[in-house]
Scaffold this motif. Structure first.
Motif, short mmCIF file in Angstrom:
data_model
loop_
_atom_site.label_atom_id
_atom_site.label_comp_id
_atom_site.label_asym_id
_atom_site.label_seq_id
_atom_site.Cartn_x
_atom_site.Cartn_y
_atom_site.Cartn_z
N ASP A 1 -41.71 -30.41 -1.24
CA ASP A 1 -41.48 -31.54 -0.59
C ASP A 1 -42.22 -31.95 0.79
OD1 ASP A 1 -39.29 -32.13 -2.45
OD2 ASP A 1 -37.85 -31.76 -1.23
N LEU A 2 -42.49 -30.88 1.45
CA LEU A 2 -43.02 -31.08 2.71
C LEU A 2 -44.62 -31.17 2.56
CD1 LEU A 2 -40.84 -28.70 5.00
CD2 LEU A 2 -41.03 -31.33 5.08
N ARG A 3 -45.08 -30.64 1.43
CA ARG A 3 -46.50 -30.72 1.16
C ARG A 3 -46.89 -32.04 0.63
NH1 ARG A 3 -48.25 -25.23 -2.18
NH2 ARG A 3 -48.75 -24.09 -0.51
N ARG A 4 -46.05 -32.53 0.16
CA ARG A 4 -46.28 -34.09 -0.39
C ARG A 4 -45.98 -35.12 0.81
NH1 ARG A 4 -43.19 -33.33 -3.89
NH2 ARG A 4 -41.22 -34.20 -3.10
N ASP A 5 -44.88 -34.82 1.44
CA ASP A 5 -44.56 -35.93 2.44
C ASP A 5 -43.69 -34.90 3.65
OD1 ASP A 5 -43.04 -37.65 4.06
OD2 ASP A 5 -42.82 -39.09 2.62
N PRO A 6 -44.59 -34.92 4.80
CA PRO A 6 -44.16 -34.02 5.88
C PRO A 6 -43.00 -34.19 6.51
CG PRO A 6 -46.17 -35.13 6.51
CD PRO A 6 -45.85 -35.35 4.92
N ARG A 7 -42.43 -35.60 6.36
CA ARG A 7 -41.26 -35.93 7.27
C ARG A 7 -39.92 -35.00 6.74
NH1 ARG A 7 -41.29 -42.03 5.84
NH2 ARG A 7 -41.69 -41.17 3.74
N PHE A 8 -39.18 -34.96 7.73
CA PHE A 8 -38.23 -34.19 7.67
C PHE A 8 -37.03 -34.28 8.95
CE2 PHE A 8 -40.07 -31.48 10.62
CZ PHE A 8 -39.01 -30.78 11.35
N ALA A 9 -35.87 -33.86 8.69
CA ALA A 9 -34.72 -33.81 9.66
C ALA A 9 -33.96 -32.62 9.86
CB ALA A 9 -33.78 -35.07 9.43
N LEU A 10 -33.82 -32.03 10.91
CA LEU A 10 -33.24 -30.63 11.01
C LEU A 10 -31.87 -30.91 11.88
CD1 LEU A 10 -33.65 -27.60 10.62
CD2 LEU A 10 -34.69 -27.80 12.87
N HIS A 11 -30.86 -30.40 11.43
CA HIS A 11 -29.59 -30.22 12.18
C HIS A 11 -29.09 -29.07 12.36
CE1 HIS A 11 -25.09 -30.77 12.64
NE2 HIS A 11 -25.35 -31.75 12.90
N SER A 12 -28.76 -28.89 13.82
CA SER A 12 -28.28 -27.63 14.22
C SER A 12 -27.34 -26.90 13.80
CB SER A 12 -28.14 -27.82 15.89
OG SER A 12 -26.89 -28.58 16.07
#
Length: 165
Positions: A66-77
């Motif tokens: 997914d990240l290779r195709r579209d690098p946007r992400f969200a991270l929750h602690s």
């Protein structure tokens, strides 16, 4: 976009509290975007080292693709269960969003792995990503415990604080 060091340099007290929330739990939750644009939620470990935020994944993992195709992400602690009898006892949580840039140069991979305390020889063909931070959000119960306090840091904009009832 910014390295984690930019957050720490521009808002050190805020960055310290956000880092504490992220480091309070080994496992975090990441959202990536599937081919069709829908969200994918995955568990992940992330590490802060050398002014950067890093995470990896097993070879061919869907989140890495997914990240290779579209690098946007969200991270929750992650966050501890709020105490229903005392909502103010909840420590809050942290969220971060940005772009994940895959590091593929073997020398850079080895250097980054050593920086986060990992053995490059044991890493194999796994994916390694460095994060460009777009925003960081801390949310907690205010004092008195009748509202939320939301602190928002954005690259190029700095830190803002909101309260919501």
């Amino acid at each position: 976009m910014a390295a984690w060091s930019e957050v720490a340099d521009s808002a050190p007290e805020f960055a310290g509290r956000a880092l504490a929330r992220f480091e309070a739990h080994k496992h975090k939750t990441m959202a990536t975007l599937r081919k069709d644009g829908s969200p994918r939620i995955s568990g992940i470990e992330a590490r802060f080292a050398g002014g950067e935020l890093w995470f990896g994944s097993m070879p061919g993992a869907l989140k890495a693709l997914d990240l290779r195709r579209d690098p946007r992400f969200a991270l929750h602690s992650g966050s501890a269960e709020p105490n229903e009898a005392d909502p103010a006892a909840w420590g809050g949580d942290a969220k971060l969003s940005g772009s994940a840039l895959e590091v593929t140069d073997s020398g850079q991979v080895a250097e980054a792995l050593r920086a986060i305390g990992a053995d490059p020889a044991a890493y194999g063909d796994s994916h390694l990503f460095r994060v460009d931070v777009r925003e960081v959000v801390l949310t907690r119960v205010g004092e008195p415990a009748d509202h939320l306090v939301i602190e928002l840091w954005r690259a190029g904009e700095g830190l803002r604080r909101f309260e919501r009832k």
